[in-house]
Design an enzyme around this catalytic site. Structure first.
Site, PDB file in Angstrom:
ATOM      1  N   ARG A 104       0.853  -1.178   0.000  1.00 16.01           N
ATOM      2  CA  ARG A 104       0.000   0.000   0.000  1.00 16.01           C
ATOM      3  C   ARG A 104       0.895   1.237   0.000  1.00 16.01           C
ATOM      4  O   ARG A 104       1.657   1.445   0.945  1.00 16.01           O
ATOM      5  CB  ARG A 104      -0.911  -0.001   1.227  1.00 16.01           C
ATOM      6  CG  ARG A 104      -1.744   1.256   1.296  1.00 16.01           C
ATOM      7  CD  ARG A 104      -2.762   1.279   2.430  1.00 16.01           C
ATOM      8  NE  ARG A 104      -3.412   2.583   2.388  1.00 16.01           N
ATOM      9  CZ  ARG A 104      -3.487   3.443   3.378  1.00 16.01           C
ATOM     10  NH1 ARG A 104      -3.016   3.125   4.577  1.00 16.01           N
ATOM     11  NH2 ARG A 104      -4.044   4.611   3.221  1.00 16.01           N
ATOM     12  N   HIS A 150      -2.751  10.920   0.542  1.00 19.09           N
ATOM     13  CA  HIS A 150      -2.307  10.675   1.909  1.00 19.09           C
ATOM     14  C   HIS A 150      -1.672  11.972   2.429  1.00 19.09           C
ATOM     15  O   HIS A 150      -0.474  12.034   2.694  1.00 19.09           O
ATOM     16  CB  HIS A 150      -1.337   9.495   1.969  1.00 19.09           C
ATOM     17  CG  HIS A 150      -1.168   8.894   3.336  1.00 19.09           C
ATOM     18  ND1 HIS A 150      -1.365   7.548   3.594  1.00 19.09           N
ATOM     19  CD2 HIS A 150      -0.816   9.435   4.518  1.00 19.09           C
ATOM     20  CE1 HIS A 150      -1.121   7.306   4.884  1.00 19.09           C
ATOM     21  NE2 HIS A 150      -0.778   8.441   5.470  1.00 19.09           N
ATOM     22  N   ASN A 195      -6.793   8.863   2.462  1.00 23.04           N
ATOM     23  CA  ASN A 195      -6.380   8.245   3.717  1.00 23.04           C
ATOM     24  C   ASN A 195      -6.831   9.075   4.916  1.00 23.04           C
ATOM     25  O   ASN A 195      -6.452  10.230   5.052  1.00 23.04           O
ATOM     26  CB  ASN A 195      -4.856   8.127   3.782  1.00 23.04           C
ATOM     27  CG  ASN A 195      -4.405   7.487   5.093  1.00 23.04           C
ATOM     28  OD1 ASN A 195      -4.697   6.309   5.329  1.00 23.04           O
ATOM     29  ND2 ASN A 195      -3.758   8.241   5.967  1.00 23.04           N
ATOM     30  N   GLU A 196      -7.627   8.464   5.772  1.00 22.54           N
ATOM     31  CA  GLU A 196      -7.982   9.035   7.074  1.00 22.54           C
ATOM     32  C   GLU A 196      -8.555  10.448   7.012  1.00 22.54           C
ATOM     33  O   GLU A 196      -7.923  11.411   7.472  1.00 22.54           O
ATOM     34  CB  GLU A 196      -6.766   9.029   8.004  1.00 22.54           C
ATOM     35  CG  GLU A 196      -6.252   7.644   8.304  1.00 22.54           C
ATOM     36  CD  GLU A 196      -5.218   7.635   9.424  1.00 22.54           C
ATOM     37  OE1 GLU A 196      -4.729   8.714   9.783  1.00 22.54           O
ATOM     38  OE2 GLU A 196      -4.926   6.551   9.926  1.00 22.54           O
ATOM     39  N   ASN A 335      -7.885   1.609   9.325  1.00 22.83           N
ATOM     40  CA  ASN A 335      -6.592   1.781   9.985  1.00 22.83           C
ATOM     41  C   ASN A 335      -6.820   1.621  11.484  1.00 22.83           C
ATOM     42  O   ASN A 335      -7.595   2.379  12.073  1.00 22.83           O
ATOM     43  CB  ASN A 335      -6.024   3.182   9.715  1.00 22.83           C
ATOM     44  CG  ASN A 335      -5.655   3.382   8.250  1.00 22.83           C
ATOM     45  OD1 ASN A 335      -5.726   2.452   7.451  1.00 22.83           O
ATOM     46  ND2 ASN A 335      -5.243   4.577   7.911  1.00 22.83           N
ATOM     47  N   TYR A 337      -4.941   1.211  15.267  1.00 18.39           N
ATOM     48  CA  TYR A 337      -3.738   1.238  16.104  1.00 18.39           C
ATOM     49  C   TYR A 337      -4.039   0.967  17.575  1.00 18.39           C
ATOM     50  O   TYR A 337      -3.273   0.303  18.257  1.00 18.39           O
ATOM     51  CB  TYR A 337      -3.043   2.603  15.996  1.00 18.39           C
ATOM     52  CG  TYR A 337      -2.360   2.820  14.676  1.00 18.39           C
ATOM     53  CD1 TYR A 337      -1.036   2.454  14.477  1.00 18.39           C
ATOM     54  CD2 TYR A 337      -3.048   3.367  13.598  1.00 18.39           C
ATOM     55  CE1 TYR A 337      -0.401   2.633  13.256  1.00 18.39           C
ATOM     56  CE2 TYR A 337      -2.422   3.553  12.363  1.00 18.39           C
ATOM     57  CZ  TYR A 337      -1.098   3.189  12.205  1.00 18.39           C
ATOM     58  OH  TYR A 337      -0.475   3.353  10.994  1.00 18.39           O
ATOM     59  N   GLU A 402      -3.900  -0.148   7.764  1.00 16.97           N
ATOM     60  CA  GLU A 402      -2.757   0.224   8.607  1.00 16.97           C
ATOM     61  C   GLU A 402      -2.926  -0.412   9.975  1.00 16.97           C
ATOM     62  O   GLU A 402      -4.038  -0.530  10.482  1.00 16.97           O
ATOM     63  CB  GLU A 402      -2.647   1.747   8.817  1.00 16.97           C
ATOM     64  CG  GLU A 402      -2.082   2.501   7.658  1.00 16.97           C
ATOM     65  CD  GLU A 402      -1.986   4.004   7.920  1.00 16.97           C
ATOM     66  OE1 GLU A 402      -1.722   4.416   9.069  1.00 16.97           O
ATOM     67  OE2 GLU A 402      -2.179   4.759   6.955  1.00 16.97           O
TER      68      GLU A 402
END
Ligand code: PNW
Length: 495
Positions: A104, A150, A195-196, A335, A337, A402
């Site tokens: 990615r 991103h 992204n995000e 994603n 974490y 992620e």
């Protein structure tokens, strides 16, 4: 099936028969589903360097790191970063050696379109770089998972009516997406538009990221978020109209810290739901259902009214926009974490998305801290998140885009905590797949290598490869976690 087996086995256990030795293998010993996309992830500004190679345009991250160096730890920037612009073939060699099936990466918008606009012309060098990167991946049997945005917005678009605040930005993004699809649709099967979005809006109501417009808090993040959603839906529609015969799949990469209730009280359960809807749900709900979740709508409308405003701080979509947004994802990129515990309360700038959510968060003391203040190790949150999206949205296909662990690199190659992180998170994914029936099709580790970690500069290291930032070669060295992952993939994949 498992329940039936245990009914049969239990009496035998009591009788002490030899047959009692049989148990279905623990989930941890099973392979991942066939075709599972093990991979690793990076992003253009964090690894490429070559910030002004030939005709590349300036991005908002080039701009902020050059003009406000104290914005970044140790006044670092991504001018050279991992020099992947020059070293991508080596990067592909090392991923192949680990056994990764996918990579990615993101395309730098200003590297391809220096001003951000197709009408102003594209950079041959920029386009050529991504063509070579994609071709080299395919030649090595690695699936390219391509992110179009991103965070490195062309600075020219930031200067034109505020970047993601500009009502025209979604059209510029759609033109850019069209350009990239026209070049790569036959070769790329997985696209991430943005992204995000949740992290991006932090730059329009806080100073966590470029362009660091903290003064807009409470308004900027919702306007930017709205335009990000429109940009995504326009790109999605375009793909369906012009490129769908290539059979590619498209999503955003959504993020948040997964929120569980701090206790089983109704108030805490409701707070956790608000926390989810103001993070992952803020963007997933409109993408799947067409409009903001009723919780966001009602809370932000109510707060805006109470503040004496004539209009809501959360913009409204037109019916046509709702129709276009609805169902604009073929899978969910997630994603993950870390997680949080939620309770009712007020926190954050007044006004702000965080304050609107009426949630305060805490950590469970058993979750191990890391060098990143926002990240504690809590793999159970990943399983909960996967179950949440399964239950709320009809078990969509999920790609974990992620997931990773930061350290300070003080014992650079001996990263046993990172191994523990991946081992426990893979276990959570396997449980979600085999015990809960979640539809997870891949996992990309953040990150292939240590890189420019935004405001933390090069201090927080997420790589499974260490990078020597003091050497002009930016030498990559396998960490223990890379050896571990190589072995893990070999053991758990249908090779
Ligand atoms: C991601 N959260 O950001 C980004 O996509 C990467 O570029 C970055 O390097 C990586 O995380 C590590 O920081 C996140 O609060 C920011 O849950 C915040 C969260 C998650 C991811």
């Amino acid at each position: 099936m498992r329940a039936i087996l245990s009914l049969v086995i239990v009496p035998l256990v009591l009788s002490g028969s030899f047959a009692t030795q049989y148990r279905p293998p623990p989930v941890s010993h099973t392979n991942f589903p066939k075709g599972f996309l093990f991979g690793s992830a990076t992003a253009s500004y964090q690894v490429e360097g070559a910030w002004n190679d030939t005709d590349k345009g300036e991005s908002i991250w080039d701009h902020i790191t050059h003009n406000n160096p104290n914005f970044i730890a140790e006044q670092q920037n991504g001018d050279i970063a991992d020099d992947s612009f020059h070293k991508f073939k080596e990067d592909i060699r090392i991923m192949k050696d680990i056994g990764f099936k996918s990579y990615r990466f993101s395309i730098s918008w200003p590297r391809v379109l220096p001003t951000g606009k197709v009408a102003d012309g594209y950079s041959k060098t920029g386009l050529n770089y991504y063509t070579e990167l994609i071709d080299e991946l395919l030649a090595n049997g690695i699936e390219p998972l391509v992110t179009l945005y991103h965070w490195d917005l062309p600075q020219a678009l930031q200067e034109e009516r505020g970047g993601w605040l500009n009502p025209n930005i979604s059209d510029y993004f759609a033109d850019y997406a069209d350009f990239m699809f026209s070049k790569f649709a036959p070769k790329v099967k997985y696209w991430i538009t943005i992204n995000e979005p949740l992290s991006i809006v932090n730059g329009y109501g806080d100073d966590a990221r470029a362009p660091a417009l903290k003064e807009l808090h409470g308004i900027g993040e919702y306007v930017a978020g709205h335009n990000l959603l429109l940009a995504h839906s326009k790109a999605y529609k375009l793909y369906q109209d012009k490129y769908s015969h290539n059979l590619g799949k498209i999503s955003m990469a959504f993020c948040g810290s997964y929120c569980a209730p701090a206790s089983d009280s109704v108030e805490d359960i409701e707070a956790a739901e608000r926390c989810y809807q103001f993070t992952f749900g803020w963007f997933i709900h409109p993408v799947l259902k067409g409009d903001y979740h009723p919780l966001l709508r009602s809370i932000i409308d109510e707060n805006s009214q109470w503040e004496g405003r004539k209009t809501s701080r959360l913009p409204y979509f037109s019916q046509q926009e709702i129709d276009q947004l609805k169902g604009s994802a073929d899978f969910l990129g997630l994603n993950y974490y870390t997680m949080l515990l939620a309770k009712p309360g007020l926190a954050g700038l007044d006004p702000s998305d965080q304050r609107d959510s009426r949630v305060v968060t805490l950590w469970d003391p058993s979750w191990k801290p890391t060098v990143a203040s926002w990240l504690r190790v809590a793999p159970e949150g990943l399983r909960m998140l996967l179950n949440k999206v399964k239950n709320d949205y009809g078990n969509p296909e999920v790609l974990i885009t992620e997931n990773g662990y930061p350290d300070d690199g003080s014992d650079p190659l001996n990263d046993t905590e990172r191994i523990n992180y991946y081992e426990t998170h893979f276990a959570a994914i396997r449980q979600a797949i085999y015990e809960d029936g979640c539809n997870v099709v891949g996992h990309t580790s953040w990150s292939l290598m240590d890189n420019f970690e935004w405001r933390d500069g090069y201090k927080a290291k997420f790589g499974i490869f260490s990078v020597d930032f003091n050497s002009p070669n930016r030498t990559r060295t396998m960490k223990k976690s890379a050896y571990w992952l190589k072995n893990y993939i070999a053991m758990h994949d249908y090779l």
